[in-house]
Design a protein around this motif. Structure first.
Motif, PDB file in Angstrom:
ATOM      1  N   ALA A 103      -5.163 -93.617 -43.552  1.00 29.07           N
ATOM      2  CA  ALA A 103      -5.497 -94.270 -41.604  1.00 29.07           C
ATOM      3  C   ALA A 103      -4.343 -95.303 -42.381  1.00 29.07           C
ATOM      4  N   ASN A 104      -3.230 -94.863 -40.914  1.00 25.90           N
ATOM      5  CA  ASN A 104      -1.981 -96.419 -41.176  1.00 25.90           C
ATOM      6  C   ASN A 104      -2.458 -96.568 -40.050  1.00 25.90           C
ATOM      7  N   LYS A 105      -2.177 -98.020 -39.446  1.00 24.29           N
ATOM      8  CA  LYS A 105      -1.561 -98.068 -38.217  1.00 24.29           C
ATOM      9  C   LYS A 105      -2.424 -98.997 -37.509  1.00 24.29           C
ATOM     10  N   ILE A 106      -3.626 -99.018 -38.688  1.00 21.37           N
ATOM     11  CA  ILE A 106      -5.054 -99.653 -37.313  1.00 21.37           C
ATOM     12  C   ILE A 106      -4.801-100.727 -37.208  1.00 21.37           C
ATOM     13  N   ASP A 107      -3.129-101.580 -36.288  1.00 20.21           N
ATOM     14  CA  ASP A 107      -2.912-102.916 -35.938  1.00 20.21           C
ATOM     15  C   ASP A 107      -2.779-101.864 -34.588  1.00 20.21           C
ATOM     16  N   LEU A 108      -3.433-101.051 -34.385  1.00 21.68           N
ATOM     17  CA  LEU A 108      -3.143-100.422 -32.920  1.00 21.68           C
ATOM     18  C   LEU A 108      -4.390-100.359 -32.290  1.00 21.68           C
ATOM     19  N   PHE A 109      -5.322-100.850 -32.438  1.00 23.70           N
ATOM     20  CA  PHE A 109      -6.929-100.320 -32.308  1.00 23.70           C
ATOM     21  C   PHE A 109      -7.188-101.978 -31.800  1.00 23.70           C
ATOM     22  N   CYS A 139      -5.473 -99.424 -43.459  1.00 23.33           N
ATOM     23  CA  CYS A 139      -3.859-100.207 -43.312  1.00 23.33           C
ATOM     24  C   CYS A 139      -3.451 -99.697 -42.520  1.00 23.33           C
ATOM     25  N   SER A 140      -2.663-101.267 -42.858  1.00 28.36           N
ATOM     26  CA  SER A 140      -1.751-101.884 -41.326  1.00 28.36           C
ATOM     27  C   SER A 140      -0.576-101.525 -42.348  1.00 28.36           C
ATOM     28  N   ALA A 141       0.831-100.932 -42.725  1.00 31.24           N
ATOM     29  CA  ALA A 141       1.890-100.706 -43.615  1.00 31.24           C
ATOM     30  C   ALA A 141       3.110-102.002 -42.941  1.00 31.24           C
ATOM     31  N   ALA A 142       2.949-101.935 -41.030  1.00 27.73           N
ATOM     32  CA  ALA A 142       3.967-102.445 -40.686  1.00 27.73           C
ATOM     33  C   ALA A 142       3.328-103.979 -40.259  1.00 27.73           C
ATOM     34  N   THR A 169       5.562 -86.549 -40.724  1.00 24.78           N
ATOM     35  CA  THR A 169       6.817 -87.278 -40.076  1.00 24.78           C
ATOM     36  C   THR A 169       6.604 -88.718 -39.042  1.00 24.78           C
ATOM     37  N   ASN A 170       6.630 -89.786 -39.596  1.00 23.49           N
ATOM     38  CA  ASN A 170       6.210 -90.548 -38.497  1.00 23.49           C
ATOM     39  C   ASN A 170       4.378 -90.903 -38.679  1.00 23.49           C
ATOM     40  N   ALA A 171       3.804 -91.060 -39.837  1.00 27.28           N
ATOM     41  CA  ALA A 171       2.597 -91.631 -40.055  1.00 27.28           C
ATOM     42  C   ALA A 171       2.852 -92.691 -40.327  1.00 27.28           C
ATOM     43  N   GLY A 172       4.228 -92.658 -41.505  1.00 24.44           N
ATOM     44  CA  GLY A 172       4.474 -94.637 -41.697  1.00 24.44           C
ATOM     45  C   GLY A 172       4.431 -94.622 -43.042  1.00 24.44           C
ATOM     46  N   LYS A 173       5.063 -93.397 -44.333  1.00 18.85           N
ATOM     47  CA  LYS A 173       5.479 -93.052 -44.777  1.00 18.85           C
ATOM     48  C   LYS A 173       5.908 -94.611 -46.230  1.00 18.85           C
ATOM     49  N   SER A 174       7.313 -94.400 -44.933  1.00 12.46           N
ATOM     50  CA  SER A 174       8.381 -95.566 -45.582  1.00 12.46           C
ATOM     51  C   SER A 174       8.060 -96.654 -45.572  1.00 12.46           C
ATOM     52  N   THR A 175       7.557 -97.202 -44.257  1.00 17.67           N
ATOM     53  CA  THR A 175       7.067 -98.472 -44.550  1.00 17.67           C
ATOM     54  C   THR A 175       5.939 -98.593 -44.793  1.00 17.67           C
ATOM     55  N   PHE A 176       5.081 -97.815 -45.159  1.00 20.83           N
ATOM     56  CA  PHE A 176       4.035 -98.175 -46.723  1.00 20.83           C
ATOM     57  C   PHE A 176       4.898 -98.362 -47.667  1.00 20.83           C
ATOM     58  N   SER A 195      12.336 -95.571 -39.602  1.00 20.53           N
ATOM     59  CA  SER A 195      12.466 -95.322 -37.869  1.00 20.53           C
ATOM     60  C   SER A 195      11.433 -94.578 -37.086  1.00 20.53           C
ATOM     61  N   PRO A 196      11.673 -94.747 -35.954  1.00 23.19           N
ATOM     62  CA  PRO A 196      10.251 -94.473 -35.245  1.00 23.19           C
ATOM     63  C   PRO A 196      10.488 -92.709 -35.128  1.00 23.19           C
ATOM     64  N   TYR A 197      12.751 -92.364 -35.704  1.00 17.47           N
ATOM     65  CA  TYR A 197      12.671 -90.921 -35.054  1.00 17.47           C
ATOM     66  C   TYR A 197      11.749 -90.160 -36.071  1.00 17.47           C
ATOM     67  N   THR A 200      12.778 -88.903 -41.233  1.00 14.88           N
ATOM     68  CA  THR A 200      14.360 -89.818 -41.549  1.00 14.88           C
ATOM     69  C   THR A 200      14.096 -89.641 -43.348  1.00 14.88           C
ATOM     70  N   THR A 201      12.876 -89.449 -43.876  1.00 13.95           N
ATOM     71  CA  THR A 201      13.204 -89.402 -44.741  1.00 13.95           C
ATOM     72  C   THR A 201      13.516 -87.776 -45.637  1.00 13.95           C
ATOM     73  N   LEU A 202      14.541 -87.408 -45.635  1.00 16.94           N
ATOM     74  CA  LEU A 202      15.077 -86.062 -46.450  1.00 16.94           C
ATOM     75  C   LEU A 202      14.676 -85.165 -47.483  1.00 16.94           C
ATOM     76  N   VAL A 240       5.737 -93.833 -28.487  1.00 13.43           N
ATOM     77  CA  VAL A 240       4.438 -94.328 -29.349  1.00 13.43           C
ATOM     78  C   VAL A 240       4.534 -95.875 -29.341  1.00 13.43           C
ATOM     79  N   PRO A 241       3.218 -95.797 -29.727  1.00 15.77           N
ATOM     80  CA  PRO A 241       2.842 -97.467 -29.245  1.00 15.77           C
ATOM     81  C   PRO A 241       3.191 -98.633 -30.800  1.00 15.77           C
ATOM     82  N   GLY A 242       3.893 -99.869 -29.459  1.00 14.13           N
ATOM     83  CA  GLY A 242       4.207-100.413 -31.270  1.00 14.13           C
ATOM     84  C   GLY A 242       2.950-102.046 -31.675  1.00 14.13           C
ATOM     85  N   GLU A 243       2.306-101.723 -30.400  1.00 15.69           N
ATOM     86  CA  GLU A 243       1.748-102.997 -30.583  1.00 15.69           C
ATOM     87  C   GLU A 243      -0.112-102.761 -30.002  1.00 15.69           C
TER      88      GLU A 243
HETATM   89  P1  GDP Z   1       7.791 -91.382 -42.155  1.00 14.50           P
HETATM   90  O1  GDP Z   1       8.188 -90.690 -40.934  1.00 14.50           O
HETATM   91  O2  GDP Z   1       5.626 -91.267 -42.556  1.00 14.50           O
HETATM   92  O3  GDP Z   1       8.076 -92.130 -43.306  1.00 14.50           O
HETATM   93  O4  GDP Z   1       6.637 -93.019 -41.126  1.00 14.50           O
HETATM   94  P2  GDP Z   1       8.105 -94.254 -40.912  1.00 14.50           P
HETATM   95  O5  GDP Z   1       8.193 -94.919 -42.533  1.00 14.50           O
HETATM   96  O6  GDP Z   1       9.507 -94.216 -40.597  1.00 14.50           O
HETATM   97  O7  GDP Z   1       7.796 -94.848 -39.902  1.00 14.50           O
HETATM   98  C1  GDP Z   1       7.531 -94.368 -38.338  1.00 14.50           C
HETATM   99  C2  GDP Z   1       7.419 -95.229 -37.128  1.00 14.50           C
HETATM  100  O8  GDP Z   1       5.951 -95.456 -37.166  1.00 14.50           O
HETATM  101  C3  GDP Z   1       8.128 -96.564 -37.688  1.00 14.50           C
HETATM  102  O9  GDP Z   1       8.263 -96.808 -35.755  1.00 14.50           O
HETATM  103  C4  GDP Z   1       7.530 -97.633 -37.634  1.00 14.50           C
HETATM  104  O10 GDP Z   1       8.200 -98.422 -37.561  1.00 14.50           O
HETATM  105  C5  GDP Z   1       6.198 -96.731 -36.875  1.00 14.50           C
HETATM  106  N1  GDP Z   1       4.776 -97.678 -38.253  1.00 14.50           N
HETATM  107  C6  GDP Z   1       4.469 -97.293 -39.177  1.00 14.50           C
HETATM  108  N2  GDP Z   1       3.708 -98.440 -39.979  1.00 14.50           N
HETATM  109  C7  GDP Z   1       2.881 -98.401 -38.997  1.00 14.50           C
HETATM  110  C8  GDP Z   1       1.369 -99.436 -38.878  1.00 14.50           C
HETATM  111  O11 GDP Z   1       1.177 -99.748 -39.422  1.00 14.50           O
HETATM  112  N3  GDP Z   1       1.892 -99.670 -37.667  1.00 14.50           N
HETATM  113  C9  GDP Z   1       2.753 -99.378 -36.622  1.00 14.50           C
HETATM  114  N4  GDP Z   1       1.988-100.357 -35.240  1.00 14.50           N
HETATM  115  N5  GDP Z   1       3.567 -98.678 -36.789  1.00 14.50           N
HETATM  116  C10 GDP Z   1       3.400 -98.265 -37.893  1.00 14.50           C
END
Ligand code: GDP
Length: 367
Positions: A103-109, A139-142, A169-176, A195-197, A200-202, A240-243
């Motif tokens: 479970a990613n993005k715990i920093d948003l909580f 975790c928070s990958a970011a 998409t957007n779960a944060g795989k690439s960032t992780f 990217s937030p779109y 992205t990973t094709l 999409v929340p960034g913080e």
């Molecule tokens: P993918 O499509 O699963 O590969 O997702 P990305 O790695 O491209 O991430 C999608 C969006 O989520 C991007 O805007 C990232 O910056 C954001 N993101 C990824 N990991 C985290 C995280 O741990 N916390 C927050 N707040 N945003 C994240």
């Protein structure tokens, strides 16, 4: 024979003939040390993106290849958008391979979150979806939170096998994966394009490990049943929340309405005065009004005061969902790709309006 190149950002096989098609690279760019397709190049340097039509069947076919491997599958979900980042029927595609739920993005909580309880919630919710992960990590990958524990868990369950990273998409795989590579290999620069779109990973990318095995990044499944898939890249930055989320509390009487930008409308139709807490991006404008005025207000202000979307025409027409809360147990009303509204403990009748096709649901409160 010609050497085949892959984009180091998204893994797609590159081509030099068709500038408007995926994987295009100007011929001269093949001489560069790091080959990036035009799309990844643009994302990295200008933050822009072209629309890409991804075929869900191709995605599922790729995912299905995992069943024939002996590997550890790590499913990345966005904790903020749990139901919207789920892969339906995941076990059918991965065969008997063990699944580690990440479970990613715990920093948003909020900092006050009770993590032990949240973990139990995850285990239970996974079970309700028919999934039995061997373990659950948060975790928070970011932000690099809890990465050591996560890496240790992957090492423990991998037992010398390949690791497949899957997710919507957007779960944060690439960032992780980028974070993982940095933590274990000291990589200084992002290798995979994030990217937030969506989308992205094709193509699957194999990242070799020292023991001859690999981490395999798979393309994400696109879920059209969440709001984030429908808005423009500009509006996505609001949605999409960034913080860390600052929950917004509303004490509502019956016959009051909340507009979540121009993306959802929450009518409190019947029930006693009670609190409703909105967990949405801090940047999203919430407007409270009287239910009696809501139709007129909506007609007048969608695309104006009630944004995003800047252009309401891009959305499918709104559909009303009638929700009855039985009280006692706290429930969340979830709008995939937007957030959720935590409801009070009293009985209530709600009308939730969202664009048609968005899969709203209720669930036991996540926090
Ligand atoms: P993918 O499509 O699963 O590969 O997702 P990305 O790695 O491209 O991430 C999608 C969006 O989520 C991007 O805007 C990232 O910056 C954001 N993101 C990824 N990991 C985290 C995280 O741990 N916390 C927050 N707040 N945003 C994240």
């Amino acid at each position: 024979a010609e050497r085949e190149y892959h984009c180091e950002g998204c893994g797609i096989s590159v081509q030099t003939e068709e500038p408007s098609a995926l994987g295009y690279v100007p011929p001269a760019a093949l001489e560069r040390e790091m080959v990036l397709c035009q799309r990844c190049y643009r994302i990295r340097h200008y933050g822009e993106i072209g629309t890409v039509n991804q075929n869900p069947d191709i995605y599922l076919q790729k995912l299905g290849e995992i069943a024939g491997t002996d590997s550890l599958v790590v499913q990345v979900v966005d904790l903020f958008d749990f139901s919207g980042s789920w892969i339906p029927g995941i076990h059918r595609h991965i065969g008997d391979n063990p699944l580690l739920l990440l479970a990613n993005k715990i920093d948003l909580f909020p900092r006050s979150t009770k993590w032990g309880r949240l973990r139990e919630w995850l285990v239970q919710s996974a079970r309700d979806l028919g999934i039995t992960p061997i373990d659950v990590e948060l975790c928070s990958a970011a932000k690099g939170l809890n990465m050591n524990e996560t890496i240790t868990a992957i090492e423990k369950y991998r037992q010398g096998r390949d690791v497949y990273i899957v997710g919507a998409t957007n779960a944060g795989k690439s960032t992780f994966i980028n974070r993982l590579l940095r933590e274990v290999g000291g990589e200084s620069q992002d290798v995979i394009t994030t990217s937030p779109y969506p989308g992205t990973t094709l193509d699957a990318i194999r990242i070799p490990l020292e023991d001859g095995k690999a981490i395999v990044d798979t393309p994400g499944i696109v879920r059209r049943d969440r709001i984030s898939e429908w808005v423009s890249p500009r509006d996505l930055k609001i949605v999409v929340p960034g913080e860390t989320i600052r929950p917004k509390v509303y004490q509502l009487n019956d016959k009051q309405t909340l507009f979540l930008g121009g993306l959802a409308r929450f009518d409190y139709v019947r029930g006693p005065r009670q609190p409703f807490v909105c967990y949405v991006s801090n940047r999203l404008y919430i407007h409270r009004t009287k239910l009696d005025h809501a139709d007129v207000f909506q007609e007048k202000h969608c695309g104006g005061l009630l944004v995003p979307p800047a252009d309401p025409e891009i959305l499918p027409p709104w559909k009303k969902h009638v929700i009855s809360l039985r009280g006692k147990e706290k429930q969340d009303v979830v709008i995939p790709g937007l957030g959720w509204i935590a409801c009070g403990k009293e009985k209530a009748t709600l009308h939730l309006w969202v664009p048609e096709g968005i899969r709203v649901m209720t669930r036991p409160a996540i926090i």
